[in-house]
Design a protein around this motif. Sequence first.
Motif, PDB file in Angstrom:
ATOM      1  N   GLN A 143       0.806  -1.220   0.000  1.00 29.51           N
ATOM      2  CA  GLN A 143       0.000   0.000   0.000  1.00 29.51           C
ATOM      3  C   GLN A 143       0.844   1.277   0.000  1.00 29.51           C
ATOM      4  OE1 GLN A 143      -3.422  -0.443   2.925  1.00 29.51           O
ATOM      5  NE2 GLN A 143      -2.238  -2.270   3.467  1.00 29.51           N
ATOM      6  N   LEU A 144       2.158   1.152   0.052  1.00 24.99           N
ATOM      7  CA  LEU A 144       3.013   2.331   0.118  1.00 24.99           C
ATOM      8  C   LEU A 144       3.049   3.058  -1.223  1.00 24.99           C
ATOM      9  CD1 LEU A 144       6.067   1.040   2.183  1.00 24.99           C
ATOM     10  CD2 LEU A 144       3.969   2.113   2.999  1.00 24.99           C
ATOM     11  N   GLY A 145       3.203   4.360  -1.163  1.00 25.68           N
ATOM     12  CA  GLY A 145       3.291   5.153  -2.380  1.00 25.68           C
ATOM     13  C   GLY A 145       4.616   4.933  -3.087  1.00 25.68           C
ATOM     14  N   THR A 146       4.586   4.970  -4.393  1.00 22.51           N
ATOM     15  CA  THR A 146       5.810   4.811  -5.179  1.00 22.51           C
ATOM     16  C   THR A 146       6.515   6.138  -5.413  1.00 22.51           C
ATOM     17  OG1 THR A 146       4.503   4.953  -7.220  1.00 22.51           O
ATOM     18  CG2 THR A 146       4.940   2.752  -6.341  1.00 22.51           C
ATOM     19  N   GLU A 147       5.775   7.238  -5.301  1.00 20.58           N
ATOM     20  CA  GLU A 147       6.369   8.559  -5.469  1.00 20.58           C
ATOM     21  C   GLU A 147       6.739   9.135  -4.107  1.00 20.58           C
ATOM     22  OE1 GLU A 147       3.306  10.715  -7.479  1.00 20.58           O
ATOM     23  OE2 GLU A 147       4.126  10.255  -9.460  1.00 20.58           O
TER      24      GLU A 147
END
Length: 247
Positions: A143-147
């Motif tokens: 669920q972590l953001g890639t940006e």
Amino acid sequence: MNTENSKSDVQKRIRTTALRQAQEIEERKNLQARIADLVVEAFDLPSNHDADPARPEASDASLFKQCLGLFQSTDLDDLIYERNIDNRCGYALCPRPNQRLSHNGELIWNKQAGKDFKLVNKAEMERWCSPLCQQRTIFVRAQLGTEPAWLRDVRAVEIKLYDEVAGESLADSLNTLSLAKAGDEDLTDKLQALALERGEININSNNEPVPLVEKESDSIPKPPSLKSKQSGKIEGHQPRKVRFHET
């Protein structure tokens, strides 16, 4: 007069752009400092030494979710690394020590049988107290953001913990998460990558079996004839007949 006014307008635009960029850089630095502080705060979790990672205290879970809302995968890896140095499980809500395996090789048996048997990286297994905490971390990592945090709206992030989602396995829990956020293409891509990495190809919500079509024919194939025009040839080449003269 007009020339002076145009120069003044250009200088104002340059000044405004420079101030905006300086403000963005300052906000980015502040956010990076905040993420570093959150890594330190999550390092001290859980608040009780006998806490149950499956049923964490509300304040601990809230802080961990706040961290995950700003984290990228590299930030989570930093947190796991720091906790392992302190001989603790990499999952922030678990108070138990990470396991130390006596096997000397780089690969070890995953203690599963049948189709689930496989060799896994020893160093990876030693980051957790158990495979369950490893699955908990995999679930939140998906669920972590890639940006970077300054390029996304972190206020709209809603992180779920593995034990908050009812599922008989990690694949089921990830499926539930994927259905809950069906419009998130980035999440779907990450779930697919995790599925391939773990060998769990049945990760999509579409569980329909792939149809197999078997072609049937009533004709019986004939075996090749031994009396062929090609007999006597070697790889398609007909050798010449050689006659030997008697002396």
